[in-house]
Design an enzyme around this catalytic site. Structure first.
Site, PDB file in Angstrom:
ATOM      1  N   CYS A 110      -2.123   9.133   3.044  1.00 40.69           N
ATOM      2  CA  CYS A 110      -1.717   8.571   1.750  1.00 40.69           C
ATOM      3  C   CYS A 110      -2.755   8.783   0.668  1.00 40.69           C
ATOM      4  O   CYS A 110      -2.419   8.799  -0.523  1.00 40.69           O
ATOM      5  CB  CYS A 110      -1.384   7.086   1.896  1.00 40.69           C
ATOM      6  SG  CYS A 110      -2.740   6.069   2.523  1.00 40.69           S
TER       7      CYS A 110
ATOM      8  N   GLU B  35       0.873  -1.170   0.000  1.00 39.45           N
ATOM      9  CA  GLU B  35       0.000   0.000   0.000  1.00 39.45           C
ATOM     10  C   GLU B  35       0.909   1.218   0.000  1.00 39.45           C
ATOM     11  O   GLU B  35       1.498   1.560   1.031  1.00 39.45           O
ATOM     12  CB  GLU B  35      -0.931  -0.020   1.215  1.00 39.45           C
ATOM     13  CG  GLU B  35      -1.781  -1.280   1.321  1.00 39.45           C
ATOM     14  CD  GLU B  35      -2.651  -1.533   0.110  1.00 39.45           C
ATOM     15  OE1 GLU B  35      -2.852  -0.602  -0.703  1.00 39.45           O
ATOM     16  OE2 GLU B  35      -3.123  -2.670  -0.058  1.00 39.45           O
TER      17      GLU B  35
END
Length: 478
Positions: free
Chosen positions: A259, A225
């Site tokens: 993010c 990720e």
């Protein structure tokens, strides 16, 4: 790791302890039968109790690591989603664990087929500093739901939280089931080189490459990720103030250290200035002041703080327009107020690298097709945001771009849905987890085929004869 495990002076886990924890879990995963539904539910319940009983301590540790982060922000953005993930998994787990029947072709009848979701074994989780609780425990929920044993490596940039998590996990879980190991970069490198049955990493693309390289030595499958420059496309039909409010909300939470935060906004050329002012107005409503405001997060460390300030000053000196909420200065406790930039050079750091801070560049476009081409020409982002009430415009953006996930007419919210997979694509990551997708990602989907009363293929030969030829011709014509 057990509470009495040896540690070096800097808090790192020595090689022999790290290896010992891994070997204990690995041997247990091979020796002990897969846990049943009741055991997995009990583990998830213990994890839930750990979080609910320590909410204040968790928020305090994270705030100290940042220099300041709102306790409410930690509660809403980390604790609540973590508890939601646990609740969702516990409700759905019985159904997830049931063997799934699969179709058997007529040519193979009588027979039956199904798949079983079985634990992989030992799963490693490397968590980042920006959401240290959520991004450690959310994959842990999926790993425990799948019946795995788990080792977690928190970020060294959040040392107080890492120490707290290690202690809390050790109080609630046997180290053969869940262990937290702490330490710096070297410990993380050793961790990623262990022969896990699966390794899940959340962090930067650059570090993700190194993690994948280390895992490849052991043929360890990975879920990465990562991040990237997630765009927010404001379509011409959408109310400008409404889009600005949503983008400001998603951008300035946690001071942009998210993010999936909108990295930049694509706005019609004739609306750039108005949009920039609307974003700043929304930021000022949310954060009337920056210095001394406990609702506004600090930047995690001096290096990140200076990187952001330098990037803004560089484009300012080159002629870009910079709107700032508040000039907090060097004595701000590493706080940078919400900032909007337009007219930045395409080759500048703000326009080429993931910002990961409270700075929003605005890029103008002439037509929606131009905006789509701009996004499609760049690395595939972790998230994409499209603001439009026109279904054809929404479809055009979705069809013309690729990203890990999407929220329409808002920001961040797709990641909060336990029923949706979360993951990147291309340089923003590989693999996805959350809910059933996480359960499946961290399970071995084992296929089972059971022959019925007789086996037709065994009766066909060898030695192959006319009956086999007739069967082959018949099956080929279907």
């Amino acid at each position: 790791m057990s509470q009495d495990a040896e540690a070096t002076a800097d808090g790192a886990v020595p090689d022999h302890d790290l290896d010992a924890v891994f070997q204990r879990q690995r041997q247990a995963s091979r020796r002990i039968a897969a846990s049943d539904l009741e055991a997995r539910q009990e583990s998830l319940g213990r994890l839930r109790g750990m979080v609910t009983d320590n909410r204040s301590a968790i928020a305090e540790a994270i705030s100290q690591d940042f220099g300041n982060r709102s306790r409410d922000e930690t509660d809403m953005l980390e604790v609540v989603p973590t508890l939601g993930a646990i609740r969702y998994a516990r409700r759905k787990l019985a159904g997830w664990m049931k063997p799934q029947r699969r179709h058997v072709d007529l040519a193979f009848q009588p027979a039956s087929a199904w798949v079983r979701h079985e634990p992989l074994g030992v799963v490693g989780i490397i968590a980042p500093w920006n959401y240290p609780l959520l991004l450690a425990l959310s994959p842990l929920v999926d790993a425990l739901a799948a019946g795995n044993r788990v080792m977690v490596k928190p970020s060294e940039l959040a040392p107080r939280f890492a120490d707290l998590l290690q202690r809390l996990i050790a109080e609630r879980f046997d180290p053969e089931q869940v262990a937290v190991v702490i330490g710096g970069v070297e410990a993380a490198q050793r961790f990623s080189s262990l022969p896990f049955d699966h390794l899940l990493f959340t962090g930067s693309t650059a570090v993700g490459r190194k993690v994948m390289q280390a895992a490849a030595e052991n043929l360890t499958p990975v879920t990465l990720e990562l991040g990237g420059k997630s765009p927010a496309i404001v379509c011409p039909d959408y109310p400008l103030d409404k889009a600005a409010s949503s983008i400001a909300f998603g951008k300035f939470l946690n001071a942009g250290q998210t993010c999936i935060a909108p990295d930049y906004a694509l706005v019609p050329n004739d609306k750039i200035a108005a949009f920039a002012e609307a974003v700043m107005a929304s930021a000022r409503r949310a954060y009337p002041a920056i210095a001394g405001n406990d609702d506004y997060s600090a930047i995690i460390g001096d290096r990140h703080y200076q990187r952001l300030r330098d990037a803004v000053e560089t484009v300012r000196s080159e002629g870009a327009t910079v709107l700032s909420h508040e000039d907090t200065g060097a004595d701000s406790g590493r706080k940078i107020g919400p900032t909007v930039v337009f007219g930045a050079a395409p080759e500048s750091l703000l326009m080429t690298e993931e910002i990961f801070g409270p700075v929003l560049p605005i890029v103008g476009y002439d037509s929606l097709d131009d905006a789509i081409r701009y996004v499609a020409a760049r690395d595939r982002p972790l998230a994409l945001y499209c603001f439009s009430d026109d279904k054809s415009a929404q479809a055009k953006v979705l069809d013309g771009t690729m990203s890990g996930g999407v929220t329409l007419n808002g920001t961040l919210l797709h990641v909060a849905q336990d029923s949706l997979p979360f993951g990147g694509v291309g340089t923003s990551g590989m693999g996805a987890y959350h809910g059933f997708d996480g359960f499946r990602r961290l399970s071995h989907v084992r296929s089972v085929y059971k022959v019925g009363a007789f086996n037709v293929f065994e009766r066909l030969g060898p030695p192959w004869g006319k009956l086999a030829g007739m069967a082959s011709r018949l099956l080929s014509r279907r």
